[in-house]
Design an enzyme around this catalytic site. Sequence first.
Site, PDB file in Angstrom:
ATOM      1  CG  HIS A 124      -4.663   2.284   2.948  1.00  0.00           C
ATOM      2  ND1 HIS A 124      -3.684   2.678   2.072  1.00  0.00           N
ATOM      3  CD2 HIS A 124      -5.009   3.409   3.620  1.00  0.00           C
ATOM      4  CE1 HIS A 124      -3.464   3.978   2.206  1.00  0.00           C
ATOM      5  NE2 HIS A 124      -4.268   4.452   3.141  1.00  0.00           N
ATOM      6  CB  THR A 139      -1.069  -0.020   1.130  1.00  0.00           C
ATOM      7  OG1 THR A 139      -2.055   0.957   0.842  1.00  0.00           O
ATOM      8  CG2 THR A 139      -0.483   0.263   2.505  1.00  0.00           C
ATOM      9  CB  CYS A 153      -4.631   5.703   6.418  1.00  0.00           C
ATOM     10  SG  CYS A 153      -5.807   6.895   5.767  1.00  0.00           S
TER      11      CYS A 153
END
Lengths: 160, 198
Positions: free
Chosen positions: A46, A23, A29
């Site tokens: 994610h 990711t 996040c």
Amino acid sequence: MSDNIIVGMADYKIGKAPDKLMTIGLGSCVGICIYDLAKKIGGMAHIMLPSSQGKKGDNPAKYADTCIPLMIGDLLKMGVNKAGLKAKIAGGASMFSFAGNSPLMKIGENNAERVKLEIKKAGIPLVSYDVGGNFGRTIILDLTTGDLLIRTINHGQKVI
Amino acid sequence: MDVTAAQLEALKEIGNIGSGHAATSLSDMLQSRISMDVPRVWLLPLNKLTEVFGELDSPRAAIYLKITGEAPGKAIFVFSLPSVQTILDTLLGKNPCTDIFTSELAQSALKEVGNILVGSFIMAITEFSGVKLYTSIPALGIDMIGAMIETILIEEGKIDDNVLIFDTKMTGLTEMEGKFLYIPNEGSLKKLVRVFDL
């Protein structure tokens, strides 16, 4: 031939070695990796926020509390051994410095705390983590070794 | 988020007026003509953000201001690192103190640029639409573009599956390339486009 499976924002993907899960550009996040090293199967999420607050019909992969059980469920369907699952997480930074109080400072921290809590609730050991700080991260999980590579722009690169 | 095609067009028009003023301010500041591309308005799913930003781990400088008032939202200037250096060299003169990663002077100059640009952006919108808007103090980030944008998007502690983004490209000087983004919060769009009777 191994591929990098890209996990977008508010999404999760399951993969099998020799593929890698990746990711890109985690800020506040949190990237969550849950994997079974014996079976060489794992998932990466994610998540963007701590809790769905019971909201129905929303994308469950957006929130720590709804995404983690969902991803574990998918992994079990793939035949992983629940007792063999391990977790690693990264992200939860605060990207901007404001003078004074801003919720921007806390969101990353709240996300990381909630992810840790949900992983604990699921009974999965969190073997390592790299959270906080004020920089973005790109993470790559090698499903063959369980190594999580963390890349940054100005803070080097490491494996946890 | 429900948005009609007419509302998107109206937002494009309003954003165009605002960013036109911002580009003029930037031209004045840098004493050099800054031109602006035809803006685009996107209603974009979260997993398609690369369509606006390119590779999400590219290093960029972002100056972020929160817009408050009757139609709250977010304004972000995104510059490549060479562009930032060009802007700083133009504003402050070439000297080693203008390194963006280490120099406080450089960083506060850049925040001030953001302040002035967003100030002229919202002033133009207010004049045109009658909607009263204010700005927060600017924040500066130099990092992966994706990491900065996602952090800004979740600031309110909630996020829609689709994000409404007004985006325009600014070019000028040698090697100066930047983007101006305007992201109205949920509910703000209706207020902004009221002037069009939509």
